[in-house]
Design an enzyme around this catalytic site. Structure first.
Site, PDB file in Angstrom:
ATOM      1  N   GLU A 126     -37.558  -5.463  21.150  1.00  0.00           N
ATOM      2  CA  GLU A 126     -38.782  -5.969  21.760  1.00  0.00           C
ATOM      3  C   GLU A 126     -39.454  -4.878  22.605  1.00  0.00           C
ATOM      4  OE1 GLU A 126     -36.739  -9.337  23.645  1.00  0.00           O
ATOM      5  OE2 GLU A 126     -37.297  -8.516  25.599  1.00  0.00           O
ATOM      6  N   ILE A 167     -25.803 -20.444  32.031  1.00  0.00           N
ATOM      7  CA  ILE A 167     -27.035 -20.890  31.366  1.00  0.00           C
ATOM      8  C   ILE A 167     -26.700 -21.867  30.230  1.00  0.00           C
ATOM      9  CG2 ILE A 167     -29.109 -20.152  30.112  1.00  0.00           C
ATOM     10  CD1 ILE A 167     -28.891 -17.450  31.674  1.00  0.00           C
ATOM     11  N   HIS A 174     -40.309 -13.310  25.719  1.00  0.00           N
ATOM     12  CA  HIS A 174     -39.241 -13.133  26.729  1.00  0.00           C
ATOM     13  C   HIS A 174     -39.654 -13.735  28.085  1.00  0.00           C
ATOM     14  CE1 HIS A 174     -35.513 -10.476  27.683  1.00  0.00           C
ATOM     15  NE2 HIS A 174     -35.527 -11.576  28.441  1.00  0.00           N
ATOM     16  N   GLY A 214     -21.486 -20.215  29.506  1.00  0.00           N
ATOM     17  CA  GLY A 214     -21.552 -19.705  30.882  1.00  0.00           C
ATOM     18  C   GLY A 214     -22.522 -20.564  31.670  1.00  0.00           C
ATOM     19  N   ARG A 232     -30.134 -12.608  23.893  1.00  0.00           N
ATOM     20  CA  ARG A 232     -30.615 -11.261  23.618  1.00  0.00           C
ATOM     21  C   ARG A 232     -30.956 -11.186  22.130  1.00  0.00           C
ATOM     22  NH1 ARG A 232     -31.922 -10.646  27.987  1.00  0.00           N
ATOM     23  NH2 ARG A 232     -31.237  -9.131  29.535  1.00  0.00           N
TER      24      ARG A 232
HETATM   25  C1  DGY Z   1     -32.263 -11.323  32.204  1.00  0.00           C
HETATM   26  O1  DGY Z   1     -32.244 -11.496  33.434  1.00  0.00           O
HETATM   27  O2  DGY Z   1     -31.348 -10.808  31.604  1.00  0.00           O
HETATM   28  C2  DGY Z   1     -33.443 -11.811  31.482  1.00  0.00           C
HETATM   29  O3  DGY Z   1     -33.387 -11.647  30.127  1.00  0.00           O
HETATM   30  C3  DGY Z   1     -34.711 -11.256  32.055  1.00  0.00           C
HETATM   31  O4  DGY Z   1     -35.363 -12.426  32.390  1.00  0.00           O
END
Ligand code: DGY
Length: 322
Positions: free
Chosen positions: A270, A159, A288, A157, A241
């Protein structure tokens, strides 16, 4: 909706809180940043028209069972597997998220972890701060080079693609990837190959970076068997995640040399991080931080506001997910 009752579950960057207050004077901000917890969230859903949660708030189906006044849940973050969006929708709630604005920051964090793990940066820093560094020597803390190696991306995607571009154009890496959508073509990486199975990506990669959503079928998608597919010289990076990796299996694989190392930004359950991971030197552990820049967190907050503004004006919110 003229002057909605709004509950914000955590502190937000100052400019966003100021803008929220300007547009919605009766907003309830969380000035001491204490998590609301299940009871506080249940109360917020019962009392407020709008709740603005984030990844540290768990909103499972049972929270939507009781009396619910809330009509809009504007998540501060792109991932929303902490919200049972189907249950929220069933309770008549519109849910939105914040895609796009955190792509670069999160991709930078993935590269940070990849480089830190490969070059043993965490180990080196711990050694130096503990006063254990005895000086330069040819065999001190030798890591693994990244230039020209193969990066495997699971989830191409926004990212995943941004990580692939950084790795390819910045470090000359070649890219193999898996994505459930066929023929992903918008990644912008020359020569990137889409393989039809996760296992095929794991087999050939020197570094594997995870970029799929959490929950559902992705729960523990990287398990003991998949870790065994990876090369013993390979590294795993997770900024997606925590629950997509079986952490017990990962600790075992790092301990017994099934893989060389890992870099993690996210954890199942977490902020708890298993002691079995914290004890290992060949894993880099970040709290995170994926989207944690002032610019990005401000943009995320402003996007929540855009979604909310659209909703209160009766328009379709730009980032509606349910
Ligand atoms: C998100 O936006 O899902 C991130 O994990 C929080 O930064």
């Amino acid at each position: 909706m003229a002057d909605p009752e709004i509950v914000v579950t955590r502190r937000w960057p100052e400019p966003v809180e100021a803008e929220l207050r300007r547009r919605f004077p009766s907003v309830r901000l969380n000035t001491d940043d204490t998590p609301l917890g299940p009871e506080g969230l249940r109360r917020a859903l019962a009392e407020a028209d709008v709740v603005l949660p984030t990844v540290s708030d768990q909103l499972p189906a049972e929270l939507f069972d009781g009396p619910v006044r809330t009509r809009f849940l504007g998540n501060f973050g792109v991932g929303y597997n902490h919200i049972d969006a189907a249950a929220a929708a069933k309770a008549g709630i519109v849910v939105t998220n914040t895609p796009g604005v955190l792509t670069d920051a999160t991709a930078d964090t993935a590269m940070t972890l990849l480089l830190m793990a490969a070059r043993r940066a965490g180990e080196g820093e711990r050694e130096l701060r503990a006063g254990r560094w005895t000086g330069w020597r040819p065999t001190h803390l030798l890591g693994t080079g990244v230039t020209g190696k193969t990066l495997g991306i699971i989830g191409m995607g926004r990212i995943g693609a941004a990580v692939a571009r950084r790795a390819h154009f910045g470090f000359g890496m070649s890219v193999d990837f898996y994505d459930p959508t066929p023929n992903v073509a918008h990644h912008g990486v020359p020569g990137a190959r889409q393989l039809s199975k996760i296992d095929d990506v794991l087999d050939g990669a020197d570094f594997v970076s995870l970029h799929m959503p959490g929950g559902g079928d992705n729960h523990h998608v990287i398990d003991a068997a998949r870790l065994k597919r990876m090369k013993p010289t390979a590294f795993l990076v997770n900024t997606a995640r925590g629950d997509v990796v079986d952490q017990t299996a990962l600790a075992e694989a790092l301990r017994d040399g099934t893989i060389a190392g890992a870099g993690l930004d996210v954890y199942e359950g977490e902020p708890a991080v298993p002691a079995e991971l914290r004890e290992l030197d060949n894993v880099v552990l970040l709290p995170h931080l994926g989207s944690a820049t002032t610019e990005t967190r401000t943009a995320m907050g402003m996007l929540v506001l855009d979604n909310l503004q659209a909703y209160v004006e009766g328009r379709e919110p730009p980032c509606r997910v349910a």
